[in-house]
Design a protein around this motif. Structure first.
Motif, PDB file in Angstrom:
ATOM      1  N   ALA A 143       0.846  -1.197   0.000  1.00 27.59           N
ATOM      2  CA  ALA A 143       0.000   0.000   0.000  1.00 27.59           C
ATOM      3  C   ALA A 143       0.881   1.247   0.000  1.00 27.59           C
ATOM      4  CB  ALA A 143      -0.921  -0.003   1.217  1.00 27.59           C
ATOM      5  N   THR A 144       1.342   1.616  -1.167  1.00 27.41           N
ATOM      6  CA  THR A 144       2.208   2.784  -1.347  1.00 27.41           C
ATOM      7  C   THR A 144       1.536   3.754  -2.315  1.00 27.41           C
ATOM      8  OG1 THR A 144       3.360   1.810  -3.244  1.00 27.41           O
ATOM      9  CG2 THR A 144       4.241   1.318  -1.044  1.00 27.41           C
ATOM     10  N   PRO A 145       2.050   4.978  -2.426  1.00 24.33           N
ATOM     11  CA  PRO A 145       1.483   5.921  -3.403  1.00 24.33           C
ATOM     12  C   PRO A 145       1.450   5.367  -4.824  1.00 24.33           C
ATOM     13  CG  PRO A 145       2.890   7.096  -1.873  1.00 24.33           C
ATOM     14  CD  PRO A 145       3.044   5.634  -1.549  1.00 24.33           C
ATOM     15  N   MET A 146       2.444   4.548  -5.190  1.00 28.42           N
ATOM     16  CA  MET A 146       2.442   3.943  -6.515  1.00 28.42           C
ATOM     17  C   MET A 146       1.219   3.049  -6.712  1.00 28.42           C
ATOM     18  SD  MET A 146       5.382   1.515  -8.257  1.00 28.42           S
ATOM     19  CE  MET A 146       6.683   2.712  -7.965  1.00 28.42           C
ATOM     20  N   MET A 147       0.853   2.312  -5.670  1.00 27.24           N
ATOM     21  CA  MET A 147      -0.294   1.414  -5.758  1.00 27.24           C
ATOM     22  C   MET A 147      -1.605   2.189  -5.786  1.00 27.24           C
ATOM     23  SD  MET A 147      -1.210  -1.719  -6.058  1.00 27.24           S
ATOM     24  CE  MET A 147       0.388  -2.476  -5.759  1.00 27.24           C
ATOM     25  N   GLN A 148      -1.642   3.338  -5.132  1.00 29.64           N
ATOM     26  CA  GLN A 148      -2.865   4.136  -5.086  1.00 29.64           C
ATOM     27  C   GLN A 148      -3.249   4.691  -6.452  1.00 29.64           C
ATOM     28  OE1 GLN A 148      -2.070   7.067  -2.060  1.00 29.64           O
ATOM     29  NE2 GLN A 148      -2.053   5.554  -0.418  1.00 29.64           N
TER      30      GLN A 148
ATOM     31  N   LYS B 121      -4.466 -11.869   3.268  1.00 28.20           N
ATOM     32  CA  LYS B 121      -5.100 -11.471   2.017  1.00 28.20           C
ATOM     33  C   LYS B 121      -5.351  -9.960   2.013  1.00 28.20           C
ATOM     34  CE  LYS B 121      -7.451 -14.650   0.139  1.00 28.20           C
ATOM     35  NZ  LYS B 121      -6.544 -14.887  -1.028  1.00 28.20           N
ATOM     36  N   ARG B 122      -4.268  -9.224   1.806  1.00 26.06           N
ATOM     37  CA  ARG B 122      -4.325  -7.762   1.780  1.00 26.06           C
ATOM     38  C   ARG B 122      -3.028  -7.248   1.182  1.00 26.06           C
ATOM     39  NH1 ARG B 122      -0.679  -6.322   5.586  1.00 26.06           N
ATOM     40  NH2 ARG B 122      -0.443  -7.616   7.468  1.00 26.06           N
ATOM     41  N   LEU B 123      -2.979  -5.946   0.938  1.00 25.08           N
ATOM     42  CA  LEU B 123      -1.726  -5.323   0.527  1.00 25.08           C
ATOM     43  C   LEU B 123      -0.779  -5.256   1.721  1.00 25.08           C
ATOM     44  CD1 LEU B 123      -2.994  -2.288  -1.610  1.00 25.08           C
ATOM     45  CD2 LEU B 123      -2.397  -4.580  -2.387  1.00 25.08           C
ATOM     46  N   GLY B 124       0.500  -5.289   1.435  1.00 22.71           N
ATOM     47  CA  GLY B 124       1.476  -5.146   2.498  1.00 22.71           C
ATOM     48  C   GLY B 124       1.458  -3.741   3.080  1.00 22.71           C
ATOM     49  N   ASN B 125       1.755  -3.652   4.372  1.00 23.11           N
ATOM     50  CA  ASN B 125       1.857  -2.360   5.056  1.00 23.11           C
ATOM     51  C   ASN B 125       3.311  -1.895   4.977  1.00 23.11           C
ATOM     52  OD1 ASN B 125       2.179  -0.327   7.116  1.00 23.11           O
ATOM     53  ND2 ASN B 125       0.247  -1.028   8.002  1.00 23.11           N
ATOM     54  N   PRO B 126       3.561  -0.656   4.560  1.00 27.19           N
ATOM     55  CA  PRO B 126       4.953  -0.181   4.510  1.00 27.19           C
ATOM     56  C   PRO B 126       5.717  -0.384   5.813  1.00 27.19           C
ATOM     57  CG  PRO B 126       3.544   1.367   3.362  1.00 27.19           C
ATOM     58  CD  PRO B 126       2.627   0.348   4.006  1.00 27.19           C
ATOM     59  N   ASN B 127       5.000  -0.378   6.943  1.00 24.65           N
ATOM     60  CA  ASN B 127       5.656  -0.611   8.219  1.00 24.65           C
ATOM     61  C   ASN B 127       6.250  -2.010   8.295  1.00 24.65           C
ATOM     62  OD1 ASN B 127       6.290   0.071  11.049  1.00 24.65           O
ATOM     63  ND2 ASN B 127       4.724  -1.436  11.542  1.00 24.65           N
TER      64      ASN B 127
END
Length: 259
Positions: free
Chosen positions: A201-206, A224-230
């Protein structure tokens, strides 16, 4: 290597994965030079984090600009102990379009230049800074962790999809840098690692349509989700801390395999 009181250069550090890495390092008492093209976001982050952070506008493909970032770290914090290279772009184009016209060569080359050549550029200048510091202060004792260089590849390096020729090949090149650089820099006590993230879940993905994003999430076995940058930042801090991690590529992707 501990993070506290040590200093790291983070490219692409003003947003996304890089921003999470910056925050994690500062939270653990480390110092960071944020190298990014986004001046407003980078400076805002420095204003928030305080004395442990600096910002420099930097194009990773420019030797002079990356050297300026290294120089800032040396001046502000007394030297570097490592770098985390998160700067990169995604170029999407097919080899042939619907009318069988060939892909734009300049666009292909731009992706390779930023993602691969930029990673090499950062690595060579950071490694030189660390090696010179170690030689100068006489701390080049055997098996002492002197520095770490962490590059960012992608699962596209292994599972490249249609339209990802530039992105996948550039990230495969980053993977290919890992072992030879680790072997070369071993004599200086500098480790080299690469992380290959999946869908995060990064700006590129948004920037992609909601339906496409939902399909990507559905393709991740677990969770089952996008990875968290953290979660990317947590792996970075573990790599810094764990001196036996060297010369390897770690997939961080929830077991997804792209088709």
């Amino acid at each position: 290597m501990q993070i506290k009181e040590n200093s790291f250069l983070v490219t692409g550090g003003a947003s996304g994965l890089g921003e999470s890495v910056v925050r994690a390092i500062v939270a653990q008492g480390g110092n960071v030079v944020i190298a990014d093209l986004n001046e407003s976001a980078g400076q805002a982050l420095v204003d928030e984090l305080g004395d442990n952070a600096r910002f420099v506008r930097c194009d990773v493909t420019s030797g002079d600009e990356v050297q300026a970032a290294v120089d800032m770290a040396e001046k502000a914090f007394g030297g570097l102990q490592g770098s985390i290279n998160c700067a990169g772009i995604a170029v999407v184009q097919k080899l042939l379009d619907r009318d069988n016209n060939p892909a734009d060569l300049e666009s292909f080359s731009r992706g390779v230049n930023i993602n691969l050549v930029g990673s090499f550029n950062v690595a060579r200048l950071v490694a030189a800074s660390i090696a010179k510091r170690v030689a100068h202060d006489g701390s080049d004792e055997k098996n002492i962790d002197q520095g770490v260089i962490i590059n960012t590849a992608s699962i596209a390096a292994f599972d490249g999809q249609v339209g990802q020729a530039s992105y996948a090949s550039s990230k495969a090149g980053v993977v290919g840098l890992t072992l030879p650089l680790a072997r070369e820099l071993a004599r200086h006590g500098i480790r080299v690692m690469t992380i290959a993230p999946g869908v995060f879940a990064t700006p590129m993905m948004q920037s992609i349509p909601e339906k496409a994003r939902e399909q990507l999430e559905a393709g991740v076995p677990y969770p089952k989700r996008l990875g968290n940058p953290n979660e990317f930042a947590k792996l970075v801090t573990h790599i810094i801390d764990n001196a036996y991690l060297n010369g390897e590529v770690i997939r961080l992707d929830g077991a997804i395999r792209m088709v």
